[in-house]
Motif scaffolding. Structure first.
Motif, mmCIF file in Angstrom:
data_model
loop_
_atom_site.group_PDB
_atom_site.id
_atom_site.type_symbol
_atom_site.label_atom_id
_atom_site.label_comp_id
_atom_site.label_asym_id
_atom_site.label_seq_id
_atom_site.Cartn_x
_atom_site.Cartn_y
_atom_site.Cartn_z
ATOM 1 N N ALA A 278 55.705 1.681 -13.348
ATOM 2 C CA ALA A 278 54.806 1.811 -14.498
ATOM 3 C C ALA A 278 54.592 3.292 -14.801
ATOM 4 O O ALA A 278 54.776 4.151 -13.937
ATOM 5 C CB ALA A 278 53.472 1.134 -14.199
ATOM 6 N N PRO A 279 54.188 3.639 -16.036
ATOM 7 C CA PRO A 279 53.924 5.045 -16.356
ATOM 8 C C PRO A 279 52.774 5.605 -15.539
ATOM 9 O O PRO A 279 51.927 4.857 -15.018
ATOM 10 C CB PRO A 279 53.559 5.002 -17.851
ATOM 11 N N ASP A 280 52.750 6.924 -15.397
ATOM 12 C CA ASP A 280 51.626 7.614 -14.753
ATOM 13 C C ASP A 280 50.332 7.204 -15.463
ATOM 14 O O ASP A 280 50.207 7.384 -16.677
ATOM 15 C CB ASP A 280 51.844 9.129 -14.860
ATOM 16 N N PRO A 281 49.349 6.659 -14.730
ATOM 17 C CA PRO A 281 48.152 6.132 -15.397
ATOM 18 C C PRO A 281 47.135 7.189 -15.803
ATOM 19 O O PRO A 281 46.157 6.869 -16.472
ATOM 20 C CB PRO A 281 47.556 5.198 -14.341
ATOM 21 N N THR A 282 47.333 8.451 -15.413
ATOM 22 C CA THR A 282 46.358 9.497 -15.729
ATOM 23 C C THR A 282 46.632 10.090 -17.108
ATOM 24 O O THR A 282 47.657 9.831 -17.728
ATOM 25 C CB THR A 282 46.393 10.610 -14.671
ATOM 26 N N SER A 283 45.694 10.911 -17.574
ATOM 27 C CA SER A 283 45.856 11.561 -18.877
ATOM 28 C C SER A 283 45.174 12.920 -18.869
ATOM 29 O O SER A 283 44.024 13.042 -18.422
ATOM 30 C CB SER A 283 45.272 10.705 -19.996
ATOM 31 N N VAL A 284 45.874 13.910 -19.384
ATOM 32 C CA VAL A 284 45.302 15.248 -19.486
ATOM 33 C C VAL A 284 44.174 15.268 -20.515
ATOM 34 O O VAL A 284 43.290 16.121 -20.467
ATOM 35 C CB VAL A 284 46.399 16.275 -19.850
ATOM 36 N N PHE A 285 44.182 14.293 -21.432
ATOM 37 C CA PHE A 285 43.207 14.301 -22.520
ATOM 38 C C PHE A 285 41.837 13.750 -22.112
ATOM 39 O O PHE A 285 40.918 13.755 -22.898
ATOM 40 C CB PHE A 285 43.758 13.529 -23.722
ATOM 41 N N ASN A 286 41.714 13.240 -20.907
ATOM 42 C CA ASN A 286 40.372 12.983 -20.366
ATOM 43 C C ASN A 286 40.196 13.705 -19.031
ATOM 44 O O ASN A 286 39.401 13.306 -18.182
ATOM 45 C CB ASN A 286 40.098 11.492 -20.211
ATOM 46 N N LEU A 287 40.968 14.809 -18.901
ATOM 47 C CA LEU A 287 40.939 15.651 -17.695
ATOM 48 C C LEU A 287 41.204 14.821 -16.453
ATOM 49 O O LEU A 287 40.537 14.961 -15.425
ATOM 50 C CB LEU A 287 39.607 16.389 -17.601
ATOM 51 N N PHE A 288 42.201 13.944 -16.566
ATOM 52 C CA PHE A 288 42.662 13.117 -15.446
ATOM 53 C C PHE A 288 41.533 12.279 -14.840
ATOM 54 O O PHE A 288 41.438 12.110 -13.631
ATOM 55 C CB PHE A 288 43.325 13.986 -14.376
ATOM 56 N N GLY A 289 40.701 11.742 -15.732
ATOM 57 C CA GLY A 289 39.662 10.827 -15.294
ATOM 58 C C GLY A 289 38.282 11.430 -15.159
ATOM 59 O O GLY A 289 37.314 10.698 -14.942
ATOM 60 N N LEU A 290 38.152 12.740 -15.324
ATOM 61 C CA LEU A 290 36.837 13.368 -15.199
ATOM 62 C C LEU A 290 35.935 13.024 -16.380
ATOM 63 O O LEU A 290 34.713 12.916 -16.229
ATOM 64 C CB LEU A 290 36.986 14.887 -15.081
ATOM 65 N N LEU A 291 36.524 12.859 -17.570
ATOM 66 C CA LEU A 291 35.736 12.471 -18.742
ATOM 67 C C LEU A 291 35.726 10.950 -18.844
ATOM 68 O O LEU A 291 36.768 10.302 -18.703
ATOM 69 C CB LEU A 291 36.331 13.086 -20.008
ATOM 70 N N PRO A 292 34.577 10.349 -19.117
ATOM 71 C CA PRO A 292 34.430 8.882 -19.060
ATOM 72 C C PRO A 292 34.915 8.159 -20.315
ATOM 73 O O PRO A 292 34.147 7.483 -20.996
ATOM 74 C CB PRO A 292 32.922 8.706 -18.865
ATOM 75 N N LEU B 123 58.748 11.376 -21.813
ATOM 76 C CA LEU B 123 58.736 10.779 -20.488
ATOM 77 C C LEU B 123 57.337 10.341 -20.049
ATOM 78 O O LEU B 123 57.182 9.712 -19.013
ATOM 79 C CB LEU B 123 59.327 11.736 -19.448
ATOM 80 N N GLY B 124 56.331 10.659 -20.874
ATOM 81 C CA GLY B 124 54.986 10.209 -20.553
ATOM 82 C C GLY B 124 54.876 8.700 -20.501
ATOM 83 O O GLY B 124 54.014 8.164 -19.794
ATOM 84 N N SER B 125 55.730 7.986 -21.231
ATOM 85 C CA SER B 125 55.699 6.530 -21.257
ATOM 86 C C SER B 125 56.758 5.907 -20.358
ATOM 87 O O SER B 125 56.885 4.686 -20.310
ATOM 88 C CB SER B 125 55.896 6.029 -22.693
ATOM 89 N N PHE B 126 57.514 6.727 -19.633
ATOM 90 C CA PHE B 126 58.550 6.219 -18.750
ATOM 91 C C PHE B 126 57.956 5.870 -17.387
ATOM 92 O O PHE B 126 56.877 6.328 -17.023
ATOM 93 C CB PHE B 126 59.660 7.264 -18.588
ATOM 94 N N PRO B 127 58.674 5.054 -16.587
ATOM 95 C CA PRO B 127 58.195 4.749 -15.241
ATOM 96 C C PRO B 127 57.953 6.021 -14.437
ATOM 97 O O PRO B 127 58.735 6.977 -14.514
ATOM 98 C CB PRO B 127 59.338 3.923 -14.639
ATOM 99 N N ALA B 128 56.879 6.021 -13.661
ATOM 100 C CA ALA B 128 56.515 7.204 -12.882
ATOM 101 C C ALA B 128 57.637 7.602 -11.929
ATOM 102 O O ALA B 128 57.869 8.793 -11.694
ATOM 103 C CB ALA B 128 55.223 6.936 -12.108
ATOM 104 N N GLY B 129 58.342 6.627 -11.367
ATOM 105 C CA GLY B 129 59.437 6.941 -10.454
ATOM 106 C C GLY B 129 60.520 7.752 -11.119
ATOM 107 O O GLY B 129 61.112 8.647 -10.507
#
Length: 618
Positions: free
Chosen positions: A496-510, A566-572
């Motif tokens: 599956a793609p990497d579930p984090t996002s830079v646009f919410n600071l990798f989960g810091l923003l709710p 590649l943001g939507s590609f499998p993390a592997g």
């Protein structure tokens, strides 16, 4: 200068068009399809009473006589009920194996209830088990049926036949025999056995206790009522699948089958093959399949059919064996197998080898690069079993590939190093013949011949990487072994793609950036794709900047474009690409130093950051 600015604007516009086009036409639609598929799965598990198209009537692709399992058990569309209610509405023999939980329906003698014990809907170990087969009357009927067809009007078991079982449970050590007497001189037996994985063996036999000979033809089918939600990726086949003897692999998508010309006198769309021997046929999803496997030594007729009714589409994969004449006082039998489960590579290969099923491994969509994808999986699987982590296996396989291709890469990078060594002469030639492109090109080619330089040699490492990259993408995407396989940290599923996002600071923003309308998928840019982009940018900074401003801007934008793609590609796959970039930078630096060529990385980095800081100083 105006021309250069114009070229710069064109380069940036084209780069953005590629990026946005990829997101709009490929990544975002596929993400929506995945979301809809997940919602449908969840609806099936959590809200089983939601409405769904009922089964539609169908004939066996115009075959004569009609196969019983291809018509509804009632003349009108049945009331749609929950899966649990549908199961409870008929007498059943439970199935209990290490891999399967389910039951056999004594009404019709169907295998129509299979859940996979070792596979769940999500990475959450408490999520629901994967449900593969469901009975008629439930939301999504999907089942296997076996038996006999004949020219006589009645007297043969059908979907409403009530069978009697000799046991109260089917296990790998206790087969179940179903019996039905038609009261007209024919007694039918159906012995069903199952192994400890996903393979059923169904032996149908009939005793002729009457006074006249009877001609019967064995059949087996997989029936799916309702059009399932598919992912729709061009690298993945979902739909009808089979190896039909010498006709080889047949992969027919639902859309393709629906568009086939109807059989004369019916509304059934059909693809049919006569007098074939060996192989299998059925219906496949990304990770699961249900296939009928005929006797590999007998000829049969295979067909895929589709029919539209007011209640939806119905799809069948049907095999009909050689007709048999049963004289009075004698009997006949026919044996088929039925695979219903996860497309595990080792399990599928074992069935192919032990049961002699022709090309059964092709039920897994290895694709055109079969000769690369399957061996690549074998190597990955070896390291996974050694270290217990597919992520580590990917890193090790990348190193092995680098070593394997080192001679060619070494030659390519050495040629690139020579190119860098003659950069001053090339610049002088361009300056000397600035107004005569023909003479400039001739002088450059003479320089290449003199210094024994191949100007396109640097492309070979990239060209070699493309089929390997695609093969690894295929392996990560289609093999169930990669499904829910964790790496380290936040990567819990390499497929599956990497579930984090830079646009919410990798989960810091709710908040969830993926929920933003229209551009949500564009905003799901995780940590690993960003790291991959940085490694690609560093790799490009190893080389001198191109003198042409358009080329320079295109190369500058490439890491950005690939980062979002590649943001939507499998993390592997992203981990592979990032690791491969780091190894390439190290390898190129080593070869350049050995050839006495200056490494441009640090100078290019200084130039990049000095240019960015110079406006502030001015």
């Amino acid at each position: 200068m105006r021309e250069e600015n114009k070229n710069l604007i064109v380069a940036i516009a084209l780069s953005l068009a590629v990026l946005l086009g990829w997101q709009y036409f490929f990544a975002a639609p596929q993400a929506e399809k995945q979301r809809q598929a997940a919602l449908q799965q969840q609806s099936t598990q959590v809200n089983p009473t939601a409405p769904n198209p009922p089964p539609s009537p169908s004939q066996a692709g115009g075959a004569s006589p009609t196969v019983p399992g291809t018509v509804p058990s009632t003349p009108v569309a049945p009331t749609i009920m929950s899966r649990e209610a549908a199961l409870a509405s008929t007498k059943r023999v439970p199935i209990d194996t290490p891999a399967i939980a389910g039951s056999i329906n004594l009404r019709g003698g169907r295998i129509d209830d299979v859940a996979l014990k070792n596979y769940r809907e999500t990475v959450d170990p408490k999520s629901a088990n994967i449900v593969l087969l469901s009975p008629e009357g439930s939301q999504n009927p999907y089942y296997a049926d076996f038996g006999w067809v004949g020219a006589q009007a009645g007297g043969l078991p059908n979907a409403t036949t009530e069978w009697t079982a000799d046991r109260d449970r089917l296990t790998p050590s206790t087969p179940v025999t179903l019996t039905w007497d038609n009261g007209q001189g024919l007694v039918f037996h159906r012995t069903i056995s199952v192994d400890d994985k996903f393979m059923f063996t169904v032996k149908n036999s009939v005793e002729n206790r009457g006074s006249a000979a009877v001609a019967l033809q064995p059949y087996g089918l997989v029936s799916r009522h309702g059009r399932p939600t598919t992912l729709g990726y061009y690298v993945l086949h979902e739909g009808m699948i089979g190896v039909l003897g010498d006709h080889g692999l047949q992969e027919i998508k639902y859309d393709t089958l629906d568009k086939e010309a109807p059989v004369a006198g019916s509304t059934v769309s059909e693809k049919k093959w006569d007098n074939v021997q060996g192989g299998f046929l059925g219906i496949t999803d990304k990770y699961w399949a249900a296939t009928v496997i005929p006797d590999q030594a007998q000829t049969y007729q295979g067909a895929f059919t589709s029919q539209q009714s007011q209640s939806g589409r119905t799809y069948h994969a049907i095999m009909q064996g050689t007709p048999q004449t049963i004289e009075p006082g004698s009997n006949a039998e026919a044996t088929q197998r039925f695979f219903a489960g996860a497309k595990e590579v080792a399990t599928v290969d074992a069935y192919q080898n032990s049961l002699g099923i022709k090309n059964f491994d092709l039920v897994i969509d290895w694709g055109w690069f079969y000769f690369i994808t399957k061996p690549l999986f074998k190597v990955l699987d070896f390291f996974y079993k050694l270290f217990g982590n597919f992520g580590i296996a990917i890193l090790l396989v990348t190193v092995i590939l680098k070593i394997f291709f080192f001679p060619l890469a070494n030659k390519s990078y050495a040629s690139m190093a020579k190119m860098k060594a003659v950069q001053p002469e090339m610049a002088s030639i361009r300056e000397r013949y600035a107004d005569d492109k023909m003479k400039q090109q001739q002088a450059l080619m003479e320089l290449y011949r003199k210094e024994k330089i191949n100007p396109v040699a640097g492309c070979w490492p990239v060209l070699i990487q493309i089929p390997v990259f695609f093969a690894l993408y295929k392996v990560l995407f289609v093999t169930i072994e990669m499904r829910h396989a964790p790496f380290f940290g936040w990567i819990r599923d390499l497929a599956a793609p990497d579930p984090t996002s830079v646009f919410n600071l990798f989960g810091l923003l709710p908040y969830n950036p993926g929920a933003v309308p229209v551009i949500g998928h564009f905003l799901m840019l995780g940590a690993w794709p960003l790291f991959m982009g940085v490694t690609m940018w560093l790799q490009m900074k190893m080389n001198p900047e191109p003198p042409d401003p358009v080329q320079k801007q295109v190369f500058s934008w490439m890491p950005v474009i690939f980062t979002f793609m590649l943001g939507s590609f499998p993390a592997g796959l992203v981990i592979y690409w990032a690791w491969n970039n780091l190894l390439s930078v190290t390898q190129q630096a080593f070869i350049m130093r050995r050839n006495g060529v200056k490494i441009e990385l640090w100078d290019n980095l200084r130039k990049t950051f000095s240019r960015r800081s110079s406006p502030a100083r001015s």
